[in-house]
Design an enzyme around this catalytic site. Structure first.
Site: not given
Length: 244
Positions: A151, A185
């Protein structure tokens, strides 16, 4: 002035919130995602078009129909925007545990997709005088974090892509790579679902959720939409939503 915006990953989370805020500002939106949003709706003076597209599929990204669709959407606009928002945090874990297939999937979605779309966008929208490209990056792209090597690397790639485009100095094209902060989220749920062995900082992220300090997607989306439409957009190539 007629403004149109392409938003990837628009079907949920931050992408959906950005698309909603742009529609509220009478901006036509082309949403690209694997599935349609069930919450977004056209507003007075703005059109919503949703296209089912797997941004992690190289074949879909290189299909000529995608270029044709983007070109057709941009036609007639005075200002066009591309928001590369779609992304994934997985695989989570120390190097050696990611797996080839999962790493390749993350790199395709997080890096290949945004770079291909940015190139298509500039190529077909060049006649529009005001073009704006926004990568949704992360603070993780600006420092290393245990368990997030993939990531971190993919978000760092977006940051440096934006830097290089700025050096290209293409007339009419503004670019920025923005870290949005920690937002409530589904990605945050994925992070909290990992183990301490995979992600040593997990307790910090669990505490942010428990303490209610995660940013609201709606508020973040509205702030990003305002930034996209402002004269300040692109003044700084790398920026952070919390400082805008």
């Amino acid at each position: 002035m007629k403004t149109k915006a392409i938003v990837t990953g628009h079907s949920r989370g931050l992408g959906e919130a950005i698309a909603a805020a742009l529609l509220d500002k009478q901006v036509d939106v082309l949403g690209l995602s694997r599935r349609a949003s069930t919450h977004l709706a056209p507003s007075d003076g703005a059109k919503l078009t949703q296209v089912a597209l797997d941004l992690g599929d190289v074949g879909a990204l290189t299909d000529r129909s995608l270029s044709d669709r983007i070109e057709a959407f941009c036609a007639g606009a005075d200002r066009v925007i591309l928001v590369n928002n779609a992304g994934m945090v997985k695989p989570i874990g120390p190097v050696g545990t990611g797996g080839a297939a999962d790493i390749a999937k993350a790199v395709t979605l997080n890096v290949t997709g945004p770079l291909v779309l940015a190139d298509l966008f500039q190529a077909v929208a060049a006649p529009v005088k005001d073009r704006r490209l926004l990568h949704i990056s992360s603070g993780a792209g600006r420092r290393g974090m245990a368990g997030w090597s993939v990531y971190c690397a993919t978000k760092a790639a977006l940051d440096n892509h934006a830097r290089a485009i700025k050096e290209d100095a293409v007339p009419g094209l503004r670019v920025a790579s923005l870290a949005p902060g920690v937002i409530d989220t589904d990605m945050q749920a994925d992070i909290r679902g990992s183990s301490v062995e995979q992600f040593p900082a997990i307790d910090q992220f669990k505490a942010m959720k428990a303490d209610g300090v995660l940013a609201s997607p709606t508020e973040a989306g509205a702030k990003i939409a305002a930034y996209l439409l402002s004269d300040a957009f692109g003044a700084e190539t790398l920026t952070d939503l919390r400082t805008l």
